[in-house]
Design a protein around this motif. Structure first.
Motif, PDB file in Angstrom:
ATOM      1  N   VAL A   1       0.846  -1.114  -0.040  1.00 24.03           N
ATOM      2  CA  VAL A   1       0.034  -0.004  -0.006  1.00 24.03           C
ATOM      3  C   VAL A   1       0.813   1.232   0.087  1.00 24.03           C
ATOM      4  O   VAL A   1       1.917   1.375   0.620  1.00 24.03           O
ATOM      5  CB  VAL A   1      -0.879  -0.058   1.252  1.00 24.03           C
ATOM      6  N   LYS A   2       0.663   2.191  -0.855  1.00 27.72           N
ATOM      7  CA  LYS A   2       1.458   3.409  -1.277  1.00 27.72           C
ATOM      8  C   LYS A   2       0.658   4.609  -0.607  1.00 27.72           C
ATOM      9  O   LYS A   2      -0.389   4.627  -0.162  1.00 27.72           O
ATOM     10  CB  LYS A   2       1.840   3.615  -2.340  1.00 27.72           C
ATOM     11  N   VAL A   3       1.608   5.703  -0.325  1.00 28.96           N
ATOM     12  CA  VAL A   3       1.126   6.739   0.357  1.00 28.96           C
ATOM     13  C   VAL A   3       1.470   8.091  -0.455  1.00 28.96           C
ATOM     14  O   VAL A   3       2.514   8.017  -1.099  1.00 28.96           O
ATOM     15  CB  VAL A   3       1.840   6.922   1.643  1.00 28.96           C
ATOM     16  N   ASN A   4       0.492   8.828  -0.909  1.00 25.00           N
ATOM     17  CA  ASN A   4       0.596  10.079  -1.647  1.00 25.00           C
ATOM     18  C   ASN A   4       0.548  11.379  -0.678  1.00 25.00           C
ATOM     19  O   ASN A   4      -0.283  11.499   0.188  1.00 25.00           O
ATOM     20  CB  ASN A   4      -0.281  10.235  -2.547  1.00 25.00           C
ATOM     21  N   ALA A   5       1.325  12.407  -0.942  1.00 25.44           N
ATOM     22  CA  ALA A   5       1.198  13.687  -0.389  1.00 25.44           C
ATOM     23  C   ALA A   5       0.847  14.825  -1.197  1.00 25.44           C
ATOM     24  O   ALA A   5       1.541  14.908  -2.169  1.00 25.44           O
ATOM     25  CB  ALA A   5       2.455  13.879   0.492  1.00 25.44           C
ATOM     26  N   ASN A   6       0.018  15.446  -0.892  1.00 26.65           N
ATOM     27  CA  ASN A   6      -0.493  16.884  -1.757  1.00 26.65           C
ATOM     28  C   ASN A   6       0.118  17.928  -1.169  1.00 26.65           C
ATOM     29  O   ASN A   6       0.368  18.097   0.127  1.00 26.65           O
ATOM     30  CB  ASN A   6      -2.141  16.902  -1.492  1.00 26.65           C
ATOM     31  N   ILE A   7       0.697  18.914  -1.917  1.00 28.07           N
ATOM     32  CA  ILE A   7       1.345  20.016  -1.505  1.00 28.07           C
ATOM     33  C   ILE A   7       0.760  21.021  -2.838  1.00 28.07           C
ATOM     34  O   ILE A   7       0.145  20.636  -3.708  1.00 28.07           O
ATOM     35  CB  ILE A   7       2.715  19.984  -1.824  1.00 28.07           C
ATOM     36  N   GLY A   8       1.120  22.251  -2.724  1.00 24.25           N
ATOM     37  CA  GLY A   8       1.002  23.138  -3.601  1.00 24.25           C
ATOM     38  C   GLY A   8       0.352  24.589  -3.045  1.00 24.25           C
ATOM     39  O   GLY A   8      -0.107  24.762  -1.946  1.00 24.25           O
ATOM     40  N   THR A   9       0.749  25.450  -3.827  1.00 29.61           N
ATOM     41  CA  THR A   9       0.419  26.817  -3.509  1.00 29.61           C
ATOM     42  C   THR A   9      -1.264  27.166  -3.760  1.00 29.61           C
ATOM     43  O   THR A   9      -1.910  26.140  -4.308  1.00 29.61           O
ATOM     44  CB  THR A   9       1.042  27.749  -4.551  1.00 29.61           C
ATOM     45  N   SER A  10      -1.647  28.036  -3.103  1.00 31.58           N
ATOM     46  CA  SER A  10      -3.205  28.554  -3.148  1.00 31.58           C
ATOM     47  C   SER A  10      -3.320  29.968  -3.393  1.00 31.58           C
ATOM     48  O   SER A  10      -2.185  30.677  -3.497  1.00 31.58           O
ATOM     49  CB  SER A  10      -3.897  28.372  -1.741  1.00 31.58           C
ATOM     50  N   ARG A  11      -4.492  30.419  -3.605  1.00 32.16           N
ATOM     51  CA  ARG A  11      -4.663  31.980  -4.093  1.00 32.16           C
ATOM     52  C   ARG A  11      -4.415  32.843  -2.978  1.00 32.16           C
ATOM     53  O   ARG A  11      -4.284  34.143  -3.237  1.00 32.16           O
ATOM     54  CB  ARG A  11      -6.083  31.891  -4.704  1.00 32.16           C
ATOM     55  N   ASP A  12      -4.470  32.187  -1.868  1.00 32.28           N
ATOM     56  CA  ASP A  12      -4.088  33.212  -0.524  1.00 32.28           C
ATOM     57  C   ASP A  12      -2.574  33.029  -0.485  1.00 32.28           C
ATOM     58  O   ASP A  12      -2.131  34.122   0.247  1.00 32.28           O
ATOM     59  CB  ASP A  12      -4.631  32.732   0.535  1.00 32.28           C
ATOM     60  N   ILE A  13      -1.931  31.981  -0.566  1.00 28.85           N
ATOM     61  CA  ILE A  13      -0.471  31.837   0.019  1.00 28.85           C
ATOM     62  C   ILE A  13       0.368  31.121  -1.320  1.00 28.85           C
ATOM     63  O   ILE A  13       0.136  29.946  -1.723  1.00 28.85           O
ATOM     64  CB  ILE A  13      -0.266  31.090   1.115  1.00 28.85           C
ATOM     65  N   VAL A  14       1.148  32.035  -1.818  1.00 27.23           N
ATOM     66  CA  VAL A  14       2.130  31.777  -3.041  1.00 27.23           C
ATOM     67  C   VAL A  14       3.338  31.582  -2.478  1.00 27.23           C
ATOM     68  O   VAL A  14       4.186  32.847  -2.202  1.00 27.23           O
ATOM     69  CB  VAL A  14       2.010  32.404  -4.100  1.00 27.23           C
ATOM     70  N   ASP A  15       3.942  30.668  -1.795  1.00 27.12           N
ATOM     71  CA  ASP A  15       5.338  30.457  -1.511  1.00 27.12           C
ATOM     72  C   ASP A  15       6.119  29.229  -2.073  1.00 27.12           C
ATOM     73  O   ASP A  15       6.009  28.115  -1.226  1.00 27.12           O
ATOM     74  CB  ASP A  15       5.606  30.416  -0.127  1.00 27.12           C
ATOM     75  N   VAL A  16       6.768  29.458  -3.154  1.00 30.64           N
ATOM     76  CA  VAL A  16       7.203  28.219  -3.645  1.00 30.64           C
ATOM     77  C   VAL A  16       8.403  27.539  -2.879  1.00 30.64           C
ATOM     78  O   VAL A  16       8.305  26.175  -2.960  1.00 30.64           O
ATOM     79  CB  VAL A  16       7.640  28.625  -5.007  1.00 30.64           C
ATOM     80  N   GLU A  17       9.170  28.239  -2.510  1.00 32.95           N
ATOM     81  CA  GLU A  17       9.946  27.754  -1.462  1.00 32.95           C
ATOM     82  C   GLU A  17       9.345  26.730  -0.346  1.00 32.95           C
ATOM     83  O   GLU A  17      10.025  25.670  -0.155  1.00 32.95           O
ATOM     84  CB  GLU A  17      11.045  28.527  -0.878  1.00 32.95           C
ATOM     85  N   ALA A  18       8.449  27.268   0.129  1.00 34.29           N
ATOM     86  CA  ALA A  18       7.756  26.010   1.084  1.00 34.29           C
ATOM     87  C   ALA A  18       7.216  25.096   0.492  1.00 34.29           C
ATOM     88  O   ALA A  18       7.254  23.988   1.378  1.00 34.29           O
ATOM     89  CB  ALA A  18       6.899  27.161   1.598  1.00 34.29           C
TER      90      ALA A  18
END
Length: 434
Positions: free
Chosen positions: A66-83
């Motif tokens: 069984v594998k695990v996925n993690a969602n990440i990504g910017t939002s319209r309120d917070i755009v911090d690519v380094e984070a």
């Protein structure tokens, strides 16, 4: 490595064991032939786009862990690519097998490429997010997207080398019309599914991905992408679990899985969502039947709605039960679910909680996984702290607690000289000496 993405299905059917299959089989501790047979049937998929040539292939399905996925990504309120890049790295450090970039603001092409380059695991995306964001950036409404806008966004992701993409192809005009007559507590919680539903309602047109499914399959095949058939009508609250909208979409996805296999395209199916704990087993088994045992990818499931801030735990409970009953791929949920964009620490907590759920099931199926727990039991029985540290999945937490709560004894500060293990071991050693 040879091939990648959807080449795996055709090669498997020809009896060919690809380099990816050999790599995965060795990591999983199974025979390459067993993996090939499962891939050939469409019961296991392999993520590895040839354009993403630094990625380590990952398999999801019936014969592997069984594998695990993690969602990440910017939002319209917070755009911090380094984070977001740091989140990707933290997620992989703590055991995420794949990353989904769900960014919805900023330079999405650049963000996607940077995230892909920051880690060596497969990357998934939801291309319609980009089509929607580009409308908003032009001062237009999401429903102003044209079919060309959506196809262009999708092909851009394919061309960049993403390993799998979520396409909400089961949100059909028929099921959207059914929504008008069906009472739902929460409505729709899938962003991509809602974009398409709103577009369908506004224009009175069929879902372009459903209407042109053969073309979608051609593109997926050309660009070596695994299609993740999205659950746009998944329940967003416990009262909606198992309703006619969710099940209607599921059976549509089952038909589309079969068409994809005929075209030589690898597919998996996404599932709920918010599900009462006593319904999870039945829902997973129904999904497996409806989709002819396609790999099943679940978000959680979340088993209670009243613990915001702790949904990594509610999802891990549901994920363990789902995996035990046949779910193959668990999407993590962080403590920030329903509240806000997760921090790096939230990502770490979400990955660990979901990995616990996956491991709890994997150790019942794979001897190597059980052996690690067996060795930890031995170390605990002998109060061997060095070995316990070595076997611990989160070594930082191990050290932090041991340092913050020290003891002068060989036990821990929970019991000290009253440690049950120490007392019985001392008595047994005394008895042996006599």
């Amino acid at each position: 490595m040879h091939g990648g993405g959807n080449d795996q299905l055709e090669e498997a059917r020809r009896g060919v064991i690809t380099e990816e299959m050999k790599f995965i089989a060795e990591r999983e501790g199974i025979s390459a032939e067993k993996l090939r047979r499962s891939v050939a049937k469409g019961h296991t998929v392999i993520f590895r786009n040839v354009r993403h040539d630094w990625v380590k292939p990952v398999a999801v399905g019936e014969v592997v862990r069984v594998k695990v996925n993690a969602n990440i990504g910017t939002s319209r309120d917070i755009v911090d690519v380094e984070a977001e890049i740091e989140k990707a790295k933290i997620a992989v450090k703590y055991g995420a097998d794949t990353i989904m970039d769900l960014s919805t603001s900023g330079d999405l092409d650049e963000i996607r490429k940077r995230i892909m380059k920051s880690v060596d695991v497969p990357i998934g995306t939801v291309p319609i997010y980009q089509a929607a964001e580009e409308m908003l950036a032009k001062g237009k409404a999401i429903i102003d997207m044209t079919e060309d806008d959506m196809w262009r966004a999708l092909e851009r992701h394919f061309r960049d080398g993403v390993d799998y993409t979520t396409i909400h192809v089961g949100v059909t005009k028929e099921v959207v019309e059914k929504m008008k007559r069906t009472k739902r507590i929460v409505g729709m919680v899938s962003r991509g599914g809602t974009f398409l539903a709103a577009w369908i309602l506004h224009w009175g047109e069929e879902n372009l991905f459903y209407k042109n499914y053969d073309y979608l399959l051609e593109l997926a095949k050309e660009y070596d992408v695994v299609l993740s058939l999205g659950d746009g009508l998944r329940p967003g609250g416990l009262p909606d679990a198992g309703d006619e909208l969710q099940i209607a979409e599921l059976y549509t996805l089952g038909r589309l899985v079969r068409r994809a296999r005929e075209a030589g395209v690898q597919t998996m199916v996404e599932g709920p969502g918010h599900v009462p704990i006593d319904q999870i087993a039945a829902q997973v088994k129904l999904a497996k039947i409806a989709t002819d045992n396609a790999p099943f990818y679940v978000l959680g499931p979340i088993v209670t709605d009243v613990f915001p801030g702790y949904d990594h735990i509610t999802a891990a409970i549901g994920g363990a039960i789902a995996a035990l009953n046949g779910a193959d791929f668990l999407c993590y949920v962080t403590p920030a679910e329903h509240l806000g964009l997760p921090t790096v620490e939230h990502v770490r907590e979400g990955v660990i909680a979901t990995r616990i759920a996956a491991h709890a099931v994997n150790l019942t199926r794979f001897e190597a996984d059980f052996k690690k727990d067996y060795l930890m039991s031995l170390a605990r029985g002998r109060l061997n702290w060095a070995k316990q540290f070595e076997l611990s999945e989160d070594k930082e937490m191990f050290v932090e607690i041991r340092k913050d709560r020290p003891t002068k004894t060989e036990a821990c500060s929970m019991c000290g000289d009253l440690c049950a293990i120490k007392l019985i071991n001392d008595m047994l050693r005394t008895g042996e000496a006599e």
